[in-house]
Design a protein around this motif. Structure first.
Motif, PDB file in Angstrom:
ATOM      1  N   GLY A  48      26.566  41.341  54.234  1.00 26.15           N
ATOM      2  CA  GLY A  48      28.778  40.005  53.973  1.00 26.15           C
ATOM      3  C   GLY A  48      27.489  38.582  53.511  1.00 26.15           C
ATOM      4  O   GLY A  48      26.445  38.301  53.808  1.00 26.15           O
ATOM      5  N   ARG A  49      29.026  38.171  52.486  1.00 26.30           N
ATOM      6  CA  ARG A  49      28.048  37.138  52.342  1.00 26.30           C
ATOM      7  C   ARG A  49      29.555  36.437  51.915  1.00 26.30           C
ATOM      8  O   ARG A  49      30.524  37.055  51.407  1.00 26.30           O
ATOM      9  CB  ARG A  49      27.345  36.763  51.201  1.00 26.30           C
ATOM     10  N   ILE A  50      29.300  35.045  52.349  1.00 24.18           N
ATOM     11  CA  ILE A  50      30.890  33.743  51.782  1.00 24.18           C
ATOM     12  C   ILE A  50      30.586  33.774  49.693  1.00 24.18           C
ATOM     13  O   ILE A  50      29.416  33.667  49.364  1.00 24.18           O
ATOM     14  CB  ILE A  50      30.802  32.459  51.908  1.00 24.18           C
ATOM     15  N   VAL A  51      31.478  34.118  49.415  1.00 26.28           N
ATOM     16  CA  VAL A  51      32.201  33.878  47.377  1.00 26.28           C
ATOM     17  C   VAL A  51      32.686  32.763  47.052  1.00 26.28           C
ATOM     18  O   VAL A  51      33.394  32.102  47.981  1.00 26.28           O
ATOM     19  CB  VAL A  51      31.815  35.074  46.992  1.00 26.28           C
ATOM     20  N   VAL A  52      32.512  32.647  46.142  1.00 26.10           N
ATOM     21  CA  VAL A  52      33.545  31.605  45.366  1.00 26.10           C
ATOM     22  C   VAL A  52      34.609  32.413  44.514  1.00 26.10           C
ATOM     23  O   VAL A  52      34.790  32.970  43.583  1.00 26.10           O
ATOM     24  CB  VAL A  52      32.718  30.159  45.092  1.00 26.10           C
ATOM     25  N   LEU A  53      35.816  31.927  45.587  1.00 26.96           N
ATOM     26  CA  LEU A  53      37.302  32.821  44.464  1.00 26.96           C
ATOM     27  C   LEU A  53      36.995  31.990  42.782  1.00 26.96           C
ATOM     28  O   LEU A  53      37.295  31.042  43.263  1.00 26.96           O
ATOM     29  CB  LEU A  53      37.971  33.244  44.997  1.00 26.96           C
ATOM     30  N   ARG A  54      36.817  32.896  42.015  1.00 28.01           N
ATOM     31  CA  ARG A  54      37.538  32.408  40.665  1.00 28.01           C
ATOM     32  C   ARG A  54      38.957  32.568  39.824  1.00 28.01           C
ATOM     33  O   ARG A  54      38.714  31.876  38.727  1.00 28.01           O
ATOM     34  CB  ARG A  54      35.773  32.801  39.465  1.00 28.01           C
ATOM     35  N   LYS A  55      39.175  33.449  40.150  1.00 30.58           N
ATOM     36  CA  LYS A  55      40.005  34.261  39.488  1.00 30.58           C
ATOM     37  C   LYS A  55      41.020  35.482  40.438  1.00 30.58           C
ATOM     38  O   LYS A  55      40.747  35.837  41.114  1.00 30.58           O
ATOM     39  CB  LYS A  55      39.583  35.145  38.395  1.00 30.58           C
ATOM     40  N   HIS A  66      31.746  35.030  41.009  1.00 31.62           N
ATOM     41  CA  HIS A  66      30.419  35.038  39.981  1.00 31.62           C
ATOM     42  C   HIS A  66      29.462  35.031  40.997  1.00 31.62           C
ATOM     43  O   HIS A  66      28.771  34.951  42.221  1.00 31.62           O
ATOM     44  CB  HIS A  66      30.368  33.320  39.691  1.00 31.62           C
ATOM     45  N   SER A  67      27.980  34.864  40.679  1.00 34.46           N
ATOM     46  CA  SER A  67      27.255  36.024  40.839  1.00 34.46           C
ATOM     47  C   SER A  67      25.890  36.190  40.353  1.00 34.46           C
ATOM     48  O   SER A  67      26.443  34.934  38.899  1.00 34.46           O
ATOM     49  CB  SER A  67      27.076  37.695  41.903  1.00 34.46           C
ATOM     50  N   VAL A 110      33.645  39.463  29.581  1.00 38.88           N
ATOM     51  CA  VAL A 110      34.193  38.726  30.339  1.00 38.88           C
ATOM     52  C   VAL A 110      32.783  38.447  30.726  1.00 38.88           C
ATOM     53  O   VAL A 110      33.494  36.617  31.564  1.00 38.88           O
ATOM     54  CB  VAL A 110      34.013  39.801  31.215  1.00 38.88           C
ATOM     55  N   THR A 111      31.567  37.217  30.985  1.00 38.51           N
ATOM     56  CA  THR A 111      30.835  36.960  31.162  1.00 38.51           C
ATOM     57  C   THR A 111      30.700  35.334  29.697  1.00 38.51           C
ATOM     58  O   THR A 111      30.730  34.522  30.500  1.00 38.51           O
ATOM     59  CB  THR A 111      28.947  37.192  31.688  1.00 38.51           C
ATOM     60  N   VAL A 166      29.487  38.217  36.396  1.00 37.13           N
ATOM     61  CA  VAL A 166      31.202  37.641  37.061  1.00 37.13           C
ATOM     62  C   VAL A 166      31.528  40.010  37.752  1.00 37.13           C
ATOM     63  O   VAL A 166      31.362  40.726  37.358  1.00 37.13           O
ATOM     64  CB  VAL A 166      31.992  38.359  36.263  1.00 37.13           C
ATOM     65  N   ILE A 167      31.291  39.267  38.853  1.00 32.39           N
ATOM     66  CA  ILE A 167      32.108  40.923  40.031  1.00 32.39           C
ATOM     67  C   ILE A 167      33.379  40.550  39.883  1.00 32.39           C
ATOM     68  O   ILE A 167      34.155  39.576  40.285  1.00 32.39           O
ATOM     69  CB  ILE A 167      31.641  40.155  40.787  1.00 32.39           C
ATOM     70  N   GLN A 168      34.214  42.046  39.152  1.00 32.88           N
ATOM     71  CA  GLN A 168      35.817  41.845  39.428  1.00 32.88           C
ATOM     72  C   GLN A 168      35.989  43.058  40.691  1.00 32.88           C
ATOM     73  O   GLN A 168      34.991  43.952  40.248  1.00 32.88           O
ATOM     74  CB  GLN A 168      36.150  42.340  37.696  1.00 32.88           C
ATOM     75  N   CYS A 169      37.384  42.249  40.933  1.00 31.27           N
ATOM     76  CA  CYS A 169      36.513  43.540  42.356  1.00 31.27           C
ATOM     77  C   CYS A 169      38.633  43.762  42.519  1.00 31.27           C
ATOM     78  O   CYS A 169      39.415  42.912  42.423  1.00 31.27           O
ATOM     79  CB  CYS A 169      37.402  42.461  43.946  1.00 31.27           C
ATOM     80  N   LYS A 170      39.345  45.015  41.632  1.00 32.72           N
ATOM     81  CA  LYS A 170      40.382  45.816  41.384  1.00 32.72           C
ATOM     82  C   LYS A 170      40.290  46.024  43.110  1.00 32.72           C
ATOM     83  O   LYS A 170      40.083  46.770  43.815  1.00 32.72           O
ATOM     84  CB  LYS A 170      40.067  46.597  40.551  1.00 32.72           C
TER      85      LYS A 170
END
Length: 209
Positions: A48-55, A66-67, A110-111, A166-170
């Motif tokens: 687990g890790r903290i990510v920043v919501l971009r969309k 983003h990653s 996308v990127t 860019v990681i898209q999470c459906k």
């Protein structure tokens, strides 16, 4: 004091509140929902890790962040595209858990679109010589001395695009918990597919908090 918020016992209002908080987090740097915990891996190696919501995209039922293509989470997601995200807002007294299916975007449309909107200062982390998590003999930012400041040019920052991902999470399901003074409320929304309209929700149901 009693809780009289419209989303206390109404599925539609709950979903409106969730998407409102997600949408706001993309714009508001101080929003607690802006930095969710992202959890991925296998049964023997969860991480687990903290990510920043971009969309936040309700119409397509997805969120993204983003990653770096060299991050160890990329290999984990290639092996298992299923992941979870955890959001919590102390002031709102709301916790949201998402079960998601991830798509890795690298050097594609996308990127390119996301990179064009990325601020100069945010590109710094993609300029490191070695990927995130690489072992080092000394404490380091990973950047060359001439880049370890904010004097690098826009042209220099473009070098980071090759690492940008860019990681898209459906979203497959949403679980919501409201820590209400007069009694907690918990609900779950399962999606039969990922088109994102109201008709795609196969089941809305209450859970015991």
């Amino acid at each position: 004091m009693t809780d009289t918020v419209p989303y206390y016992e109404d599925f539609l209002e709950i979903k409106k509140k969730i998407w409102s908080m997600l949408d706001n987090a993309v714009k508001d740097r101080s929003s607690p929902f802006r930095i969710p915990v992202f959890i991925c891996g296998s049964q023997s190696d969860l991480d687990g890790r903290i990510v920043v919501l971009r969309k936040s995209d309700k119409s397509n039922n997805l969120v993204q962040y983003h990653s770096d293509i060299r991050s160890d989470k990329i290999e984990k997601l290639k092996s298992n595209k299923n992941a979870a995200m955890l959001f919590y807002d102390k002031d709102e007294k709301i916790q949201v858990r998402l079960k998601v299916e991830c798509t890795i975007n690298h050097n594609n449309d996308v990127t390119k679109e996301s990179w064009s909107k990325t601020q100069h200062i945010s590109r710094k982390c993609y300029l490191v010589d070695n990927g995130p998590g690489t072992e080092s003999d000394i404490p380091t930012s990973g950047l060359k001395p001439e880049l370890d400041n904010f004097d690098y040019t826009k042209e220099q920052s473009e070098e980071g695009y090759k690492n940008f991902t860019v990681i898209q999470c459906k979203i497959k399901s949403i679980e919501w918990l409201y820590l209400a003074a007069k009694g907690h409320r918990r609900a779950r929304f399962d999606f039969e597919n990922n088109l994102g309209s109201e008709n795609t929700i196969s089941r809305d149901y209450w859970l015991v908090p």
